[in-house]
Design a protein around this motif. Structure first.
Motif, PDB file in Angstrom:
ATOM      1  N   ILE A   1     -45.879  47.107  49.272  1.00  0.00           N
ATOM      2  CA  ILE A   1     -46.103  46.107  50.337  1.00  0.00           C
ATOM      3  C   ILE A   1     -44.756  45.670  50.922  1.00  0.00           C
ATOM      4  O   ILE A   1     -44.589  45.561  52.144  1.00  0.00           O
ATOM      5  CB  ILE A   1     -46.880  44.884  49.787  1.00  0.00           C
ATOM      6  N   ILE A   2     -43.783  45.453  50.033  1.00  0.00           N
ATOM      7  CA  ILE A   2     -42.457  45.031  50.506  1.00  0.00           C
ATOM      8  C   ILE A   2     -41.839  46.145  51.361  1.00  0.00           C
ATOM      9  O   ILE A   2     -41.280  45.894  52.437  1.00  0.00           O
ATOM     10  CB  ILE A   2     -41.527  44.716  49.294  1.00  0.00           C
ATOM     11  N   ASN A   3     -41.986  47.390  50.892  1.00  0.00           N
ATOM     12  CA  ASN A   3     -41.429  48.519  51.661  1.00  0.00           C
ATOM     13  C   ASN A   3     -42.069  48.647  53.032  1.00  0.00           C
ATOM     14  O   ASN A   3     -41.393  48.950  54.016  1.00  0.00           O
ATOM     15  CB  ASN A   3     -41.627  49.830  50.886  1.00  0.00           C
ATOM     16  N   SER A   4     -43.371  48.398  53.091  1.00  0.00           N
ATOM     17  CA  SER A   4     -44.050  48.544  54.375  1.00  0.00           C
ATOM     18  C   SER A   4     -43.624  47.429  55.349  1.00  0.00           C
ATOM     19  O   SER A   4     -43.374  47.696  56.529  1.00  0.00           O
ATOM     20  CB  SER A   4     -45.554  48.569  54.098  1.00  0.00           C
ATOM     21  N   VAL A   5     -43.483  46.198  54.836  1.00  0.00           N
ATOM     22  CA  VAL A   5     -43.013  45.102  55.704  1.00  0.00           C
ATOM     23  C   VAL A   5     -41.584  45.401  56.163  1.00  0.00           C
ATOM     24  O   VAL A   5     -41.233  45.212  57.333  1.00  0.00           O
ATOM     25  CB  VAL A   5     -43.058  43.749  54.934  1.00  0.00           C
ATOM     26  N   LYS A   6     -40.767  45.903  55.240  1.00  0.00           N
ATOM     27  CA  LYS A   6     -39.370  46.214  55.588  1.00  0.00           C
ATOM     28  C   LYS A   6     -39.330  47.265  56.703  1.00  0.00           C
ATOM     29  O   LYS A   6     -38.552  47.148  57.659  1.00  0.00           O
ATOM     30  CB  LYS A   6     -38.637  46.717  54.339  1.00  0.00           C
ATOM     31  N   ALA A   7     -40.178  48.307  56.594  1.00  0.00           N
ATOM     32  CA  ALA A   7     -40.185  49.362  57.611  1.00  0.00           C
ATOM     33  C   ALA A   7     -40.556  48.779  58.973  1.00  0.00           C
ATOM     34  O   ALA A   7     -39.927  49.095  59.993  1.00  0.00           O
ATOM     35  CB  ALA A   7     -41.163  50.464  57.207  1.00  0.00           C
ATOM     36  N   ASP A   8     -41.554  47.891  59.021  1.00  0.00           N
ATOM     37  CA  ASP A   8     -41.940  47.248  60.285  1.00  0.00           C
ATOM     38  C   ASP A   8     -40.773  46.440  60.854  1.00  0.00           C
ATOM     39  O   ASP A   8     -40.500  46.468  62.056  1.00  0.00           O
ATOM     40  CB  ASP A   8     -43.128  46.298  60.058  1.00  0.00           C
ATOM     41  N   LEU A   9     -40.099  45.692  59.954  1.00  0.00           N
ATOM     42  CA  LEU A   9     -39.002  44.831  60.419  1.00  0.00           C
ATOM     43  C   LEU A   9     -37.795  45.655  60.875  1.00  0.00           C
ATOM     44  O   LEU A   9     -37.077  45.257  61.794  1.00  0.00           O
ATOM     45  CB  LEU A   9     -38.585  43.852  59.314  1.00  0.00           C
ATOM     46  N   GLU A  10     -37.577  46.806  60.243  1.00  0.00           N
ATOM     47  CA  GLU A  10     -36.460  47.662  60.668  1.00  0.00           C
ATOM     48  C   GLU A  10     -36.697  48.181  62.086  1.00  0.00           C
ATOM     49  O   GLU A  10     -35.764  48.324  62.862  1.00  0.00           O
ATOM     50  CB  GLU A  10     -36.280  48.848  59.704  1.00  0.00           C
ATOM     51  N   ARG A  11     -37.989  48.444  62.407  1.00  0.00           N
ATOM     52  CA  ARG A  11     -38.286  48.899  63.769  1.00  0.00           C
ATOM     53  C   ARG A  11     -38.021  47.768  64.756  1.00  0.00           C
ATOM     54  O   ARG A  11     -37.570  47.969  65.867  1.00  0.00           O
ATOM     55  CB  ARG A  11     -39.739  49.364  63.875  1.00  0.00           C
ATOM     56  N   MET A  12     -38.316  46.535  64.334  1.00  0.00           N
ATOM     57  CA  MET A  12     -38.187  45.382  65.236  1.00  0.00           C
ATOM     58  C   MET A  12     -36.722  44.955  65.381  1.00  0.00           C
ATOM     59  O   MET A  12     -36.231  44.776  66.489  1.00  0.00           O
ATOM     60  CB  MET A  12     -39.023  44.229  64.670  1.00  0.00           C
ATOM     61  N   CYS A  13     -36.024  44.795  64.274  1.00  0.00           N
ATOM     62  CA  CYS A  13     -34.620  44.347  64.282  1.00  0.00           C
ATOM     63  C   CYS A  13     -33.870  45.113  63.197  1.00  0.00           C
ATOM     64  O   CYS A  13     -33.840  44.675  62.040  1.00  0.00           O
ATOM     65  CB  CYS A  13     -34.509  42.854  63.976  1.00  0.00           C
ATOM     66  N   PRO A  14     -33.266  46.252  63.549  1.00  0.00           N
ATOM     67  CA  PRO A  14     -32.634  47.086  62.513  1.00  0.00           C
ATOM     68  C   PRO A  14     -31.531  46.353  61.741  1.00  0.00           C
ATOM     69  O   PRO A  14     -30.764  45.585  62.336  1.00  0.00           O
ATOM     70  CB  PRO A  14     -32.047  48.256  63.308  1.00  0.00           C
ATOM     71  N   MET A  15     -31.488  46.593  60.435  1.00  0.00           N
ATOM     72  CA  MET A  15     -30.434  46.093  59.531  1.00  0.00           C
ATOM     73  C   MET A  15     -30.225  44.582  59.639  1.00  0.00           C
ATOM     74  O   MET A  15     -29.103  44.095  59.602  1.00  0.00           O
ATOM     75  CB  MET A  15     -29.107  46.810  59.836  1.00  0.00           C
ATOM     76  N   THR A  16     -31.315  43.857  59.805  1.00  0.00           N
ATOM     77  CA  THR A  16     -31.170  42.415  60.006  1.00  0.00           C
ATOM     78  C   THR A  16     -31.834  41.596  58.902  1.00  0.00           C
ATOM     79  O   THR A  16     -31.251  40.637  58.395  1.00  0.00           O
ATOM     80  CB  THR A  16     -31.800  42.008  61.377  1.00  0.00           C
ATOM     81  N   VAL A  17     -33.060  41.968  58.538  1.00  0.00           N
ATOM     82  CA  VAL A  17     -33.816  41.131  57.591  1.00  0.00           C
ATOM     83  C   VAL A  17     -33.670  41.703  56.169  1.00  0.00           C
ATOM     84  O   VAL A  17     -33.987  42.870  55.927  1.00  0.00           O
ATOM     85  CB  VAL A  17     -35.312  41.061  57.979  1.00  0.00           C
ATOM     86  N   SER A  18     -33.206  40.874  55.257  1.00  0.00           N
ATOM     87  CA  SER A  18     -32.919  41.348  53.891  1.00  0.00           C
ATOM     88  C   SER A  18     -34.206  41.537  53.082  1.00  0.00           C
ATOM     89  O   SER A  18     -35.224  40.880  53.329  1.00  0.00           O
ATOM     90  CB  SER A  18     -32.017  40.350  53.180  1.00  0.00           C
ATOM     91  N   CYS A  19     -34.114  42.414  52.085  1.00  0.00           N
ATOM     92  CA  CYS A  19     -35.239  42.601  51.158  1.00  0.00           C
ATOM     93  C   CYS A  19     -35.470  41.290  50.394  1.00  0.00           C
ATOM     94  O   CYS A  19     -36.614  40.923  50.095  1.00  0.00           O
ATOM     95  CB  CYS A  19     -34.932  43.727  50.175  1.00  0.00           C
TER      96      CYS A  19
END
Ligand code: HEM
Length: 320
Positions: free
Chosen positions: A106-124
């Motif tokens: 679940i964390i990986n999937s949210v991270k992938a969505d956030l990377e598309r939205m704002c790359p390298m911005t939101v921490s795990c």
């Protein structure tokens, strides 16, 4: 002489300037609305939406996510630092205390969505803290605002996790010593254990209570019999026993249960009998609003030990 004085003043001015430049970095703290200040809008909405979908398809996911948040914040060089998802030999996830931790996808999937939205911005680290918080709200618990801006660690240690994750047999003293470094009050520490209103545990974590004449056996004879029956036929340790009678709902049932001798783990049982914590257990068992208020502030405190500013980094993936 004048030359030395002028040089001294120039040096002092330079040092002051360096200190002024460094000050925001050194004092960087978690902030409400942190990602908006970086120009990345809608982070919390996106997290909530993707998490909501996961919870619809797997009702056990909210408990898993709340436990994950605690375990990430309890261990690691930076507290809440995403270290629980760092790969490698001897990583945190190999520790016995992390047995049963699941749904990291679940964390990986949210991270992938956030990377598309704002790359390298939101921490795990922030994602784990937000998802744990949303798990509470989705299960009927309080809405919690948390400040953001945690940075990720790139180091993870199984031996540190083994030393820092409290076992199911923990005493009340141990629990209080776990929460004290976070700066939690007694009421907040007891409320934190209220997280055990969600999910469940494996037989191996209650074996101590099922032995004949165990001093920590559940006082409810019916409950003791139910636990024995569930664990006697347990093959490969797959049986999961509910933490409380409403394991998918975040409510005060856990406190009612432990008062009635139906706490799953030794630690839950002791909470209801220790003279320091028993009055707070009684309060939460009868006053859900008091529990929710204490859990709100406890969760903010629990997730506030973090690396910020120039400490740590933002990983591109969370892994595992
Ligand atoms: C400090 C004392 C604590 C101890 C000794 C403790 C111990 C445990 C144990 C032994 C399990 C069962 C693991 C298994 O058999 O699969 C468990 C489950 C769980 N714990 Fe704790 N815990 C503590 C604090 C917390 C805190 C502070 C939180 C969250 C804020 C939390 C959230 C949970 C949740 C939600 C589950 C159920 C997980 C699932 O069903 O997937 N616990 N805990």
């Amino acid at each position: 002489m004048m030359g030395i004085w002028t040089a001294f003043k120039t040096l002092a001015a330079a040092l002051l300037l360096v200190a002024m430049i460094l000050k925001p970095v050194v004092e960087a703290q978690l902030q409400y609305g942190y990602y908006e200040t970086l120009g990345c809008r809608g982070v919390e909405n996106l997290v909530r939406t993707s998490v909501g979908l996961s919870f619809l398809t797997d009702p056990t996911a909210s408990a898993a996510m709340l436990r994950l948040a605690f375990h990430d914040c309890q261990v690691g060089p930076g507290g809440c630092d995403g270290s629980i998802m760092v790969e490698g030999n001897g990583r945190e996830m190999d520790a016995g205390g992390n047995f049963g931790v699941k749904r990291l996808d679940i964390i990986n999937s949210v991270k992938a969505d956030l990377e598309r939205m704002c790359p390298m911005t939101v921490s795990c680290a922030d994602i784990i803290a937000m998802v744990g918080r949303d798990a509470v709200a989705f299960s009927g618990g309080p809405e919690i605002q948390i400040p953001l801006g945690r940075k990720d660690a790139d180091f993870s240690s199984a031996s540190e996790a083994d030393a820092k994750l409290p076992p199911s047999t923990s005493s009340v003293d141990t629990i209080l010593s776990v929460f004290a470094p976070f700066g939690m009050s007694l009421a907040e520490s007891v409320a934190s254990l209220g997280a055990h209103t969600l999910g469940g545990g494996h037989c191996k974590n209650i074996q101590d209570r099922l032995r004949f004449n165990s001093p920590t056996a559940p006082t409810s004879l019916l409950y003791r019999t139910q636990l024995r029956a569930a664990c006697v036929v347990n093959v490969f340790d797959i049986a999961i026993l509910n933490n409380d009678a409403s394991q998918f709902t975040f409510d005060n049932q856990y406190f009612k249960d432990i008062q009635n001798g139906r706490g799953l783990f030794t630690v839950d049982n002791l909470l209801s009998t220790d003279p320091r914590t028993a009055p707070i257990v009684s309060l939460y068992a009868t006053n859900e609003a008091a529990l929710f208020a204490a859990f709100q502030s406890a969760y903010v405190t629990l997730t506030s030990r973090a690396m910020t500013g120039t400490q740590g980094s933002v990983r591109s993936t969370c892994h595992l």
